[in-house]
Design a protein around this motif. Structure first.
Motif, PDB file in Angstrom:
ATOM      1  N   HIS A  72       0.961  -1.231  -0.002  1.00  0.00           N
ATOM      2  CA  HIS A  72       0.039  -0.033  -0.112  1.00  0.00           C
ATOM      3  C   HIS A  72       0.758   1.244   0.209  1.00  0.00           C
ATOM      4  CE1 HIS A  72      -1.799   3.445   2.420  1.00  0.00           C
ATOM      5  NE2 HIS A  72      -2.616   3.116   1.627  1.00  0.00           N
ATOM      6  N   ASP A  73       1.970   1.302   0.905  1.00  0.00           N
ATOM      7  CA  ASP A  73       2.905   2.510   0.964  1.00  0.00           C
ATOM      8  C   ASP A  73       3.583   2.687  -0.454  1.00  0.00           C
ATOM      9  OD1 ASP A  73       1.722   2.608   3.627  1.00  0.00           O
ATOM     10  OD2 ASP A  73       3.914   1.771   4.354  1.00  0.00           O
ATOM     11  N   VAL A  74       3.807   1.775  -1.125  1.00  0.00           N
ATOM     12  CA  VAL A  74       4.600   1.916  -2.409  1.00  0.00           C
ATOM     13  C   VAL A  74       3.324   2.535  -3.234  1.00  0.00           C
ATOM     14  CG1 VAL A  74       5.857   0.495  -4.320  1.00  0.00           C
ATOM     15  CG2 VAL A  74       6.280   0.135  -1.969  1.00  0.00           C
ATOM     16  N   TYR A  75       2.398   1.713  -3.317  1.00  0.00           N
ATOM     17  CA  TYR A  75       1.212   2.554  -4.245  1.00  0.00           C
ATOM     18  C   TYR A  75       0.935   3.914  -4.142  1.00  0.00           C
ATOM     19  CZ  TYR A  75      -3.819   3.042  -5.308  1.00  0.00           C
ATOM     20  OH  TYR A  75      -4.900   3.333  -5.644  1.00  0.00           O
ATOM     21  N   GLN A  76       1.146   4.324  -3.021  1.00  0.00           N
ATOM     22  CA  GLN A  76       0.583   5.682  -2.651  1.00  0.00           C
ATOM     23  C   GLN A  76       1.590   6.778  -3.356  1.00  0.00           C
ATOM     24  OE1 GLN A  76      -2.148   7.139  -0.917  1.00  0.00           O
ATOM     25  NE2 GLN A  76      -2.641   5.223  -0.917  1.00  0.00           N
ATOM     26  N   THR A  77       2.923   6.205  -3.596  1.00  0.00           N
ATOM     27  CA  THR A  77       3.959   7.277  -4.126  1.00  0.00           C
ATOM     28  C   THR A  77       4.043   6.739  -5.809  1.00  0.00           C
ATOM     29  OG1 THR A  77       5.888   6.129  -3.310  1.00  0.00           O
ATOM     30  CG2 THR A  77       4.855   8.071  -2.184  1.00  0.00           C
ATOM     31  N   ALA A  78       3.531   5.935  -6.240  1.00  0.00           N
ATOM     32  CA  ALA A  78       3.600   5.164  -7.449  1.00  0.00           C
ATOM     33  C   ALA A  78       3.399   6.224  -8.596  1.00  0.00           C
ATOM     34  CB  ALA A  78       3.008   3.849  -7.806  1.00  0.00           C
ATOM     35  N   PRO A  79       4.524   6.257  -9.657  1.00  0.00           N
ATOM     36  CA  PRO A  79       3.902   7.461 -10.742  1.00  0.00           C
ATOM     37  C   PRO A  79       2.471   7.232 -11.327  1.00  0.00           C
ATOM     38  CG  PRO A  79       6.199   6.489 -10.922  1.00  0.00           C
ATOM     39  CD  PRO A  79       5.548   5.736  -9.978  1.00  0.00           C
ATOM     40  N   SER A  80       2.137   6.239 -11.536  1.00  0.00           N
ATOM     41  CA  SER A  80       0.477   5.936 -12.056  1.00  0.00           C
ATOM     42  C   SER A  80      -0.436   6.516 -11.062  1.00  0.00           C
ATOM     43  CB  SER A  80       0.399   4.507 -12.649  1.00  0.00           C
ATOM     44  OG  SER A  80       0.362   3.526 -11.508  1.00  0.00           O
ATOM     45  N   HIS A  81      -0.293   6.391  -9.731  1.00  0.00           N
ATOM     46  CA  HIS A  81      -1.267   6.681  -8.774  1.00  0.00           C
ATOM     47  C   HIS A  81      -1.166   8.197  -8.798  1.00  0.00           C
ATOM     48  CE1 HIS A  81      -2.446   7.494  -4.361  1.00  0.00           C
ATOM     49  NE2 HIS A  81      -3.526   6.699  -4.981  1.00  0.00           N
ATOM     50  N   LEU A  82      -0.027   8.859  -8.826  1.00  0.00           N
ATOM     51  CA  LEU A  82       0.231  10.356  -8.698  1.00  0.00           C
ATOM     52  C   LEU A  82      -0.336  10.840  -9.909  1.00  0.00           C
ATOM     53  CD1 LEU A  82       3.615  10.427  -7.063  1.00  0.00           C
ATOM     54  CD2 LEU A  82       1.374  10.859  -6.173  1.00  0.00           C
ATOM     55  N   GLN A  83      -0.150  10.260 -11.039  1.00  0.00           N
ATOM     56  CA  GLN A  83      -0.763  10.700 -12.374  1.00  0.00           C
ATOM     57  C   GLN A  83      -2.058  10.720 -12.178  1.00  0.00           C
ATOM     58  OE1 GLN A  83       0.708   8.909 -15.968  1.00  0.00           O
ATOM     59  NE2 GLN A  83      -0.545  10.029 -17.161  1.00  0.00           N
ATOM     60  N   PHE A  84      -2.740   9.667 -11.878  1.00  0.00           N
ATOM     61  CA  PHE A  84      -4.489   9.678 -11.741  1.00  0.00           C
ATOM     62  C   PHE A  84      -4.956  10.839 -10.727  1.00  0.00           C
ATOM     63  CE2 PHE A  84      -7.665   8.547  -8.771  1.00  0.00           C
ATOM     64  CZ  PHE A  84      -8.905   8.016  -9.620  1.00  0.00           C
ATOM     65  N   ILE A  85      -4.286  11.100  -9.858  1.00  0.00           N
ATOM     66  CA  ILE A  85      -4.609  12.205  -8.776  1.00  0.00           C
ATOM     67  C   ILE A  85      -4.442  13.389  -9.664  1.00  0.00           C
ATOM     68  CG2 ILE A  85      -4.082  13.593  -6.866  1.00  0.00           C
ATOM     69  CD1 ILE A  85      -2.982  10.814  -5.645  1.00  0.00           C
ATOM     70  N   GLU A  86      -3.170  13.709 -10.399  1.00  0.00           N
ATOM     71  CA  GLU A  86      -3.247  15.049 -11.037  1.00  0.00           C
ATOM     72  C   GLU A  86      -4.207  15.264 -12.103  1.00  0.00           C
ATOM     73  OE1 GLU A  86       0.232  16.682 -13.839  1.00  0.00           O
ATOM     74  OE2 GLU A  86       0.984  15.593 -12.259  1.00  0.00           O
ATOM     75  N   GLU A  87      -4.375  14.086 -12.606  1.00  0.00           N
ATOM     76  CA  GLU A  87      -5.482  14.243 -13.883  1.00  0.00           C
ATOM     77  C   GLU A  87      -6.712  14.491 -13.482  1.00  0.00           C
ATOM     78  OE1 GLU A  87      -4.858  11.299 -16.833  1.00  0.00           O
ATOM     79  OE2 GLU A  87      -2.684  11.463 -17.014  1.00  0.00           O
ATOM     80  N   HIS A  88      -7.152  13.711 -12.279  1.00  0.00           N
ATOM     81  CA  HIS A  88      -8.529  13.643 -11.936  1.00  0.00           C
ATOM     82  C   HIS A  88      -9.169  14.569 -10.846  1.00  0.00           C
ATOM     83  CE1 HIS A  88      -9.387  10.876 -15.405  1.00  0.00           C
ATOM     84  NE2 HIS A  88      -8.132  10.511 -15.224  1.00  0.00           N
ATOM     85  N   LYS A  89      -8.050  14.891 -10.028  1.00  0.00           N
ATOM     86  CA  LYS A  89      -8.519  15.661  -8.847  1.00  0.00           C
ATOM     87  C   LYS A  89      -9.316  17.136  -8.913  1.00  0.00           C
ATOM     88  CE  LYS A  89      -6.411  17.616  -4.714  1.00  0.00           C
ATOM     89  NZ  LYS A  89      -5.246  17.661  -3.841  1.00  0.00           N
ATOM     90  N   PRO A  90      -9.369  17.715 -10.148  1.00  0.00           N
ATOM     91  CA  PRO A  90     -10.128  18.915 -10.411  1.00  0.00           C
ATOM     92  C   PRO A  90     -11.641  18.491 -10.582  1.00  0.00           C
ATOM     93  CG  PRO A  90      -8.155  18.891 -11.844  1.00  0.00           C
ATOM     94  CD  PRO A  90      -8.022  17.649 -11.144  1.00  0.00           C
TER      95      PRO A  90
END
Length: 103
Positions: A72-90
């Motif tokens: 779980h901790d690795v997932y939180q900082t994984a590039p694809s997880h961060l990209q998901f947040i960046e693209e969809h958070k708005p």
């Protein structure tokens, strides 16, 4: 060891069927194939279930079970997880995260 179950409920600024579909598809694209994932599900609210006990203030639910907390901790900082947040958070009006141990 019990899995770590990560559940996220997304409420959208514009809760249209199209936006629900787009976010669900993005969950599948960016979040499902991470190391340590033992279960993954993402989808929209079940309209037919409107009992008094049902929470209905979200459009998309995500459930990811990880074999370990470390996964779980690795997932939180994984590039694809961060990209998901960046693209969809708005598009998110509110996000609620529930983490628990599975049995």
């Amino acid at each position: 060891m019990a899995p770590l179950v990560h559940v996220v409920y997304f409420e959208l600024h514009e809760p249209t069927p199209e936006n629900t579909r787009k976010l669900t598809e993005a969950c599948h694209k960016y979040l499902k194939d991470h190391p340590g994932v033992v279960y993954f599900a993402a989808g929209g609210l079940v309209d037919e279930l409107a009992r008094p006990v049902n929470q209905r203030d979200f459009q998309v639910a995500l459930c990811v079970a990880f074999a370990t907390k470390a996964d779980h901790d690795v997932y939180q900082t994984a590039p694809s997880h961060l990209q998901f947040i960046e693209e969809h958070k708005p598009t998110w009006k509110r996000v609620r995260v529930f983490d628990s141990w599975g049995a």
